[in-house]
Design an enzyme around this catalytic site. Structure first.
Site, PDB file in Angstrom:
ATOM      1  N   CYS A 113       0.810  -1.223   0.000  1.00  0.00           N
ATOM      2  CA  CYS A 113       0.000   0.000   0.000  1.00  0.00           C
ATOM      3  C   CYS A 113       0.843   1.274   0.000  1.00  0.00           C
ATOM      4  O   CYS A 113       0.342   2.353  -0.316  1.00  0.00           O
ATOM      5  CB  CYS A 113      -0.945   0.001   1.198  1.00  0.00           C
ATOM      6  SG  CYS A 113      -2.006  -1.454   1.285  1.00  0.00           S
ATOM      7  N   HIS A 253      -3.441   7.087   2.980  1.00  0.00           N
ATOM      8  CA  HIS A 253      -3.827   5.799   2.401  1.00  0.00           C
ATOM      9  C   HIS A 253      -5.239   5.464   2.864  1.00  0.00           C
ATOM     10  O   HIS A 253      -5.558   5.560   4.051  1.00  0.00           O
ATOM     11  CB  HIS A 253      -2.845   4.717   2.848  1.00  0.00           C
ATOM     12  CG  HIS A 253      -3.289   3.334   2.512  1.00  0.00           C
ATOM     13  ND1 HIS A 253      -3.763   2.991   1.273  1.00  0.00           N
ATOM     14  CD2 HIS A 253      -3.348   2.202   3.272  1.00  0.00           C
ATOM     15  CE1 HIS A 253      -4.088   1.709   1.272  1.00  0.00           C
ATOM     16  NE2 HIS A 253      -3.849   1.214   2.471  1.00  0.00           N
ATOM     17  N   ASN A 283     -10.115  -0.226   0.049  1.00  0.00           N
ATOM     18  CA  ASN A 283      -8.654  -0.154   0.079  1.00  0.00           C
ATOM     19  C   ASN A 283      -8.114  -0.678  -1.252  1.00  0.00           C
ATOM     20  O   ASN A 283      -8.253  -1.855  -1.559  1.00  0.00           O
ATOM     21  CB  ASN A 283      -8.144  -1.001   1.250  1.00  0.00           C
ATOM     22  CG  ASN A 283      -6.632  -0.990   1.382  1.00  0.00           C
ATOM     23  OD1 ASN A 283      -5.915  -0.566   0.485  1.00  0.00           O
ATOM     24  ND2 ASN A 283      -6.138  -1.476   2.510  1.00  0.00           N
TER      25      ASN A 283
END
Length: 331
Positions: A113, A253, A283
């Site tokens: 990520c 994020h 996500n």
């Protein structure tokens, strides 16, 4: 060294939308439970025949158009992903070929990520030192292809998409002002896909054990994320000679509303300065930050001279932050 900034952004998500109500028909969960714990309402899912290179290509086209740059002018293409088309060749090679970026160097970068932040930090150094002039950094994922759709702890969280940014020299004092990158391999097993590598090569056994899907120790990752997001953002700001009060826009994020809210509270930043879109996308790992960046830029949330911070964490464990003085002027 030359100042380096973002001169164009682009993003792309697949057409298919999977809502929480759809998930209710697939696993033992419900919309209220998902929203209260994650903030996610829906996510986009790539078709079975669509590879991540297609999403990256579409995002790249939009970023190049925004930057008014022809593909053949690119010197460097970096793709950050944990879901490449193949183990090799690199997805960057496939995207560059399709774009027609004939003179570009390129490679894939894997920091989960945090990948896009590692990507822009890497590309910026090539430009700052005069080696290259035009770089394209893409964060793209098809996480739906590595999910265990029977595991309600993970399948509700993730979505597919891609975001891209074009980096070039910009006026002195603008662009990237500071970075902070880090890792802690001791936490590698907390967020992983164990099958398919040289440790556990693909076999009937690894498939049967669902080792080719995301495995996550959710509570441990949550505690790590809440702590590290604030720490790395402040370190990057300090390296840029700035404080949290100087920040006009924070792009975290997009993992989980509770993580974002806790990090924002720790930083003491006005929630109105924080870009959040995870309710619509979930996500998207390496695509999370660049998609949010593109939406912020195109919606007018980023203006010339604004101080913007991108911050993230991911498997590895990895983390990072980048401070940018926005150099792109409105049309």
């Amino acid at each position: 060294m030359v100042s380096v900034g973002i001169v164009g952004t682009g993003s792309y998500v697949p057409d298919k939308v999977l809502t929480n109500f759809d998930l209710e028909q697939m696993v033992d969960t419900n919309d209220q439970w998902i929203v209260s714990r994650t903030g996610i309402k829906e996510r986009h899912i790539a078709a079975p025949e669509t590879p991540v290179s297609e999403l990256c290509y579409q995002a790249a086209l939009r970023a190049l158009e925004d930057a008014k740059l022809a593909p053949e002018e690119l010197d460097l293409v970096i793709v950050a992903t944990i879901t490449p088309d193949f183990v090799f060749p690199a997805t960057a090679c496939l995207v560059a070929e399709r774009l027609g970026a004939k003179k570009a160097a390129g490679f894939d970068l894997q920091a989960a990520c945090t990948g896009f932040l590692y990507g822009v930090a890497t590309a910026a150094q090539f430009i700052a030192t005069g080696i290259y002039k035009n770089a394209l950094v893409i964060g793209g994922e098809t996480l739906s292809k590595i999910l265990n759709w029977e595991d309600r702890g993970t399948c509700i969280l993730f979505g597919d998409g891609a975001g891209a940014a074009v980096l070039q020299p910009v006026e002195e004092g603008y662009g990237f002002l500071g970075y902070d990158l880090g890792m802690d391999g001791a936490g590698g097993s907390l967020l992983t896909m164990p099958g398919g590598g040289s440790m556990h090569p693909a076999s009937a056994e690894t498939v049967a054990k669902k080792m080719h899907t995301i495995q996550m120790a959710g509570s441990e990752v949550f505690k790590f994320a809440v702590r590290i997001m604030g720490e790395t953002a402040l370190k990057a700001l300090d390296k840029a000679g700035l404080g949290i009060g100087d920040v006009d826009c924070l792009i975290p994020h997009q993992a989980n509303t509770r993580i974002v809210d806790a990090a924002v509270k720790r930083l003491g930043i006005d929630a109105g300065k924080v870009v959040v879109n995870l309710d619509r996308y979930g996500n998207m790992s390496a695509a999370s930050i660049p998609v949010a960046l593109d939406e912020a830029a195109r919606s007018g949330r980023l203006n010339y001279g604004d101080i913007m911070v991108m911050v993230g964490f991911g498997g590895g464990l990895t983390w990072g932050a980048a401070v940018v003085k926005w150099s792109k002027r409105g049309v």
